[in-house]
Scaffold this motif. Structure first.
Motif, short mmCIF file in Angstrom:
data_model
loop_
_atom_site.label_atom_id
_atom_site.label_comp_id
_atom_site.label_asym_id
_atom_site.label_seq_id
_atom_site.Cartn_x
_atom_site.Cartn_y
_atom_site.Cartn_z
N ALA A 87 -13.09 -6.47 4.91
CA ALA A 87 -13.34 -5.02 4.96
C ALA A 87 -13.23 -4.50 6.39
O ALA A 87 -12.63 -3.44 6.63
CB ALA A 87 -14.72 -4.71 4.38
N ALA A 88 -13.77 -5.24 7.34
CA ALA A 88 -13.70 -4.83 8.75
C ALA A 88 -12.25 -4.77 9.22
O ALA A 88 -11.83 -3.81 9.89
CB ALA A 88 -14.50 -5.79 9.62
N GLY A 89 -11.46 -5.77 8.86
CA GLY A 89 -10.05 -5.78 9.24
C GLY A 89 -9.28 -4.62 8.64
O GLY A 89 -8.47 -3.98 9.31
N PHE A 94 -6.75 0.66 9.10
CA PHE A 94 -6.69 2.04 8.66
C PHE A 94 -6.95 3.00 9.82
O PHE A 94 -6.25 3.99 10.00
CB PHE A 94 -7.71 2.29 7.54
CG PHE A 94 -7.79 3.72 7.12
CD1 PHE A 94 -6.81 4.30 6.33
CD2 PHE A 94 -8.86 4.52 7.52
CE1 PHE A 94 -6.87 5.63 5.94
CE2 PHE A 94 -8.94 5.85 7.15
CZ PHE A 94 -7.95 6.40 6.35
N GLY A 95 -7.96 2.67 10.63
CA GLY A 95 -8.28 3.52 11.78
C GLY A 95 -7.15 3.58 12.79
O GLY A 95 -6.87 4.63 13.37
N SER A 96 -6.47 2.46 12.98
CA SER A 96 -5.33 2.43 13.92
C SER A 96 -4.20 3.33 13.44
O SER A 96 -3.59 4.05 14.22
CB SER A 96 -4.81 1.01 14.08
OG SER A 96 -5.76 0.21 14.72
N VAL A 97 -3.93 3.28 12.14
CA VAL A 97 -2.86 4.13 11.59
C VAL A 97 -3.28 5.59 11.62
O VAL A 97 -2.52 6.46 12.05
CB VAL A 97 -2.51 3.68 10.15
CG1 VAL A 97 -1.58 4.68 9.47
CG2 VAL A 97 -1.89 2.29 10.16
N TRP A 98 -4.51 5.87 11.18
CA TRP A 98 -4.99 7.24 11.12
C TRP A 98 -5.11 7.86 12.51
O TRP A 98 -4.84 9.04 12.71
CB TRP A 98 -6.33 7.26 10.39
CG TRP A 98 -6.78 8.62 9.94
CD1 TRP A 98 -6.01 9.60 9.39
CD2 TRP A 98 -8.10 9.13 9.99
NE1 TRP A 98 -6.77 10.69 9.09
CE2 TRP A 98 -8.07 10.44 9.45
CE3 TRP A 98 -9.30 8.62 10.43
CZ2 TRP A 98 -9.19 11.22 9.34
CZ3 TRP A 98 -10.42 9.41 10.31
CH2 TRP A 98 -10.37 10.70 9.78
N GLY A 99 -5.50 7.05 13.50
CA GLY A 99 -5.67 7.55 14.86
C GLY A 99 -4.40 7.48 15.70
O GLY A 99 -4.45 7.72 16.91
N ASN A 100 -3.27 7.14 15.07
CA ASN A 100 -2.00 7.01 15.79
C ASN A 100 -2.10 6.05 16.97
O ASN A 100 -1.57 6.31 18.04
CB ASN A 100 -1.48 8.37 16.26
CG ASN A 100 -0.99 9.21 15.12
OD1 ASN A 100 -0.44 8.69 14.15
ND2 ASN A 100 -1.22 10.50 15.20
N GLY A 101 -2.79 4.94 16.78
CA GLY A 101 -2.88 3.93 17.83
C GLY A 101 -4.21 3.20 17.78
O GLY A 101 -5.14 3.61 17.10
#
Length: 142
Positions: A87-89, A94-101
């Motif tokens: 879940a953490a991974g 998801f956060g990396s994609v959503w935050g554009n980096g």
């Protein structure tokens, strides 16, 4: 508790900074790990593929080389809770994609370029990290 290692931390930070500068100089690319790793899969098999692969291999090989050189184990996150780690991974991805980096792209490269988006992203990363550590250590007792 984590040990206070100012010399090793400074040396590590300098190597991260140097690698980011060299990648920008040689490839014209930001050293964001999520972007580099994400472009190891098709359809991104282009002329920059070997350098991306070498960068990721270096990330994996560096702790192994450190362990071989010093004989000491390298600090790592270990958990027997496999669903939590999955879940953490997924949340980090998801956060990396959503935050554009990712933290390396925004925190190292974006801040050095005085990017407003990276300043906001890094502030959010750090705030969530502080809250997570507090909750895990003091609320959940982990």
């Amino acid at each position: 508790m984590t040990e206070f290692t100012p010399l090793a931390s400074t040396a590590g930070g300098m190597m991260i900074g140097l690698s980011a500068v060299l990648l920008m100089l040689w490839e014209g690319r930001i050293a964001g790990i999520s972007g580099i790793a994400g472009r190891l899969l098709p359809p991104y098999l282009d002329k920059a593929f070997p350098s991306r692969l070498a960068f990721v291999i270096g990330l994996v090989a560096a702790p192994l080389a450190m362990m071989a050189a010093t004989g000491a184990p390298v600090a790592q996150t270990v958990s027997s809770n496999i669903p939590l780690m999955i879940a953490a991974g997924l949340l980090v991805g998801f956060g990396s994609v959503w935050g554009n980096g990712c933290t390396s792209g925004h925190g190292v490269c974006g801040l050095s370029r005085l990017s407003t988006r990276s300043m906001v992203a890094t502030a959010v990363f750090m705030t969530v990290a502080f809250i997570t550590v507090f909750v895990v250590r003091h609320v959940l007792g982990g």
